[in-house]
Design a protein around this motif. Structure first.
Motif, PDB file in Angstrom:
ATOM      1  N   VAL A 201      36.977  10.681   2.242  1.00  0.00           N
ATOM      2  CA  VAL A 201      37.144  12.056   1.754  1.00  0.00           C
ATOM      3  C   VAL A 201      36.099  12.303   0.677  1.00  0.00           C
ATOM      4  O   VAL A 201      35.682  11.373  -0.029  1.00  0.00           O
ATOM      5  N   GLY A 227      36.381  15.758   5.120  1.00  0.00           N
ATOM      6  CA  GLY A 227      36.941  16.834   4.325  1.00  0.00           C
ATOM      7  C   GLY A 227      36.461  16.822   2.890  1.00  0.00           C
ATOM      8  O   GLY A 227      36.120  15.775   2.338  1.00  0.00           O
ATOM      9  N   LEU A 246      39.214  21.411   2.095  1.00  0.00           N
ATOM     10  CA  LEU A 246      40.577  21.020   1.730  1.00  0.00           C
ATOM     11  C   LEU A 246      41.031  21.708   0.447  1.00  0.00           C
ATOM     12  O   LEU A 246      42.010  21.301  -0.163  1.00  0.00           O
ATOM     13  N   ALA A 260      45.335  13.901   0.396  1.00  0.00           N
ATOM     14  CA  ALA A 260      44.123  13.481   1.099  1.00  0.00           C
ATOM     15  C   ALA A 260      43.456  12.316   0.389  1.00  0.00           C
ATOM     16  O   ALA A 260      42.913  11.412   1.037  1.00  0.00           O
ATOM     17  N   GLN A 337      43.851  14.740   6.351  1.00  0.00           N
ATOM     18  CA  GLN A 337      43.048  15.835   5.820  1.00  0.00           C
ATOM     19  C   GLN A 337      43.370  17.148   6.535  1.00  0.00           C
ATOM     20  O   GLN A 337      43.462  18.201   5.909  1.00  0.00           O
TER      21      GLN A 337
END
Length: 549
Positions: A201, A227, A246, A260, A337
């Protein structure tokens, strides 16, 4: 030429367009010299703090410094809050202060204080001019330091007797340098680390809103699907409509976006400023695998200990990653995500049909504001309870489409900031949102907006209290101290400063009121009664939060 003339010539050579401020006796020579400039516009403000915020917003929007100006003593101290805000939010800025004659600086004397020492903690560099021949070097050094990553504020003090002296010196021609870039071997290590990850992430910080950095970040995400969680000051780094957006992370409590990060086996932090969102809030055990991509090495912190650091120009590092991943097949597990995005989007959209009278919910206000300003407009947030709602619920498509002070977090930011933004881009739709407390902290700049005929809209969320402090005290102690106050007659206030005024007590009237303000030529004030019962509801909901996956 006279030293003050030389200083103006040096500022012109550096491309300085604006100086905002309130001059005093000790700036008299400099102001006379400035009046003869065809290239630099002096904007008289009603308080030095407003001048500093204006210079900050100019710097954040353009990437180049403007200057704020004050005299010695109280003029200098009035600047310091706005200067600290700019420095911690990474805005390039020059701070110019007057000073008494050098013949009296060594002893007790009227209004004399050590301004340089006072500003050292809130600037990247602070210096006084003790000899007129040094002006070209000091100005050149100041602008270079202010512009260099990470950008910030620099103080130049000009004593009144030095300003009067003659000097044979001439301005130095600016020569720009290219930022250093990360080494190829470190880029290769980062590529391999990302390839091996299953649930990477991206945590995008303030450094990602630079135009080229945002461009390559978007390309990287288009290619990989990874994301992006943005901090408060990185809004617009990616388009909020993209599936890899996100939304925003940064509340003190666990929020949807935290899911996430909890699920991630690799956090790619890009342009991340620790002053915004301390890593202990998202890496409490200090065991997250982290790649650090930034202009400068990582701050040493037990909760932020990157395995790989790409130190150098962020856009170059991202460009290199884009190039490497063009031909690489990825097989990431992005289920959490996708759930994070869906859950947050559901909360944002949930208030589409919300209709209330008497008070309006924060979520509904921001949904309506986003419809008008989210694509290509500019929203500036002051500091208060509204800032938390803007951070969580307002999203934009362009870098710097939403400006939030989140390093130093000073109230009084939005009104002077909106005025500066209207100077930078007079054709852009510009709105500032402030609480009734924050708006009154620099209310005197309403006159500046009228004098400049600024096409801005200020929206005040009225709750007759210091709402954010009440919210935090309630969350910690179950009650809060007396934080209430009375407000002025808003309509009379607007009339006194020749602003358009609209009171909007009903959610159904919001859209039309905002359009009326946009259509009006000049400054406009909208006041709404805000429903801050939602603060407690959000705290309770986040306290019971469980991740979808």
């Amino acid at each position: 030429m006279k030293a003050s003339d030389l200083m103006v010539k040096c500022l012109e050579e550096e491309g300085i367009e604006y100086i905002f401020g309130v001059p005093g006796e000790e700036n008299a020579d400099f102001m006379m010299s400035l009046e003869s400039s065809d290239d630099i516009r002096f904007v008289l403000t009603r308080h030095e703090q407003g001048a500093a915020f204006m210079a900050e917003i100019y710097g954040r929007l353009t990437g180049s410094p403007a200057a704020c100006l004050g005299t010695l003593g109280p003029g200098a101290t009035n600047l310091i809050t706005g200067v600290a805000d700019a420095n911690m939010d990474r805005a390039p800025m020059l701070v110019i202060t007057g000073q008494g004659s050098t013949s009296r600086l060594h002893k007790e004397s009227h209004q004399i204080m050590d301004v340089v020492k006072m500003f050292e903690p809130v600037t990247k560099w602070a210096s006084t001019i003790v000899h007129p021949d040094t002006i070209p070097e000091i100005v050149r050094k100041s602008v270079r330091i202010a512009r260099s990553e990470k950008p910030g504020a620099v103080l130049i003090e000009l004593p009144e007797d030095v300003a009067e002296h003659d000097t044979p010196a001439l301005p130095m021609k600016p020569i720009r340098f290219r930022r250093p870039v990360a080494g190829q071997e470190m880029i290769a290590a980062a590529v391999e680390k990302i390839r091996q990850a299953k649930r990477p992430v991206i945590l995008a910080g303030n450094g990602c809103v630079r135009k080229r950095a945002s461009e390559y970040l978007r390309k990287f995400c288009d290619d990989t699907g990874i994301g992006v969680l943005n901090t408060f000051m990185a809004k617009g780094a990616v388009d909020y409509d993209k599936p890899y957006c996100l939304y925003t992370i940064g509340l003190g409590a666990k929020d949807i976006g935290t899911c996430a990060i909890d699920a991630a086996d690799l956090v790619i932090s890009i342009g991340f400023d620790m002053v915004e969102y301390h890593p202990k809030l998202w890496n409490a055990e200090g065991n997250k695998s982290i790649i650090h991509i930034d202009f400068t090495p990582a701050e040493v912190d037990k909760h932020y200990h990157p395995e790989i650091e790409l130190v150098g120009d962020i856009a170059h590092s991202l460009s290199a990653l884009v190039h490497e991943f063009e031909d690489i097949e990825t097989d990431f597990d992005l289920g959490q995500q996708q759930a994070t995005r869906a859950d947050m989007k559901s909360e944002i959209d949930n208030f589409e049909n919300e209709e209330t009278e008497g008070t309006i919910k924060p979520q509904k206000v921001l949904l309506e504001v986003q419809k008008i300003y989210g694509d290509d407009g500019l929203l500036l947030s002051d500091v208060g309870a509204h800032k938390m709602w803007i951070a969580r619920h307002y999203h934009c498509k362009t870098p710097n489409g939403c400006l939030i002070p989140n390093g130093f977090c000073s109230m009084g930011f939005a009104l002077p900031g909106a005025i500066a933004a209207s100077l930078v881009d007079p054709d852009r739709k510009i709105m500032g949102i402030a609480g009734d407390a924050g708006f009154m902290m620099n209310v005197q700049e309403m006159e500046t907006a009228t004098r400049l005929n600024s096409n801005i809209t200020m929206m005040v969320w009225e709750d007759n209290a210091y709402g954010l402090i009440a919210w935090k005290q309630w969350a910690q102690f179950g009650k809060h101290t007396d934080l209430s106050f009375n407000n002025p007659d808003w309509e009379a206030l607007a009339k006194a400063f020749a602003w358009q005024y609209q009171a909007v007590p009903n959610s159904k009237d919001l859209q039309q009121a905002m359009q009326n303000a946009i259509d009006h030529k000049g400054p406009s004030l909208i006041v709404i009664p805000i429903d801050y019962d939602e603060n407690k509801k959000l705290t309770a909901r986040l306290g019971e939060l469980s991740c979808s996956i």
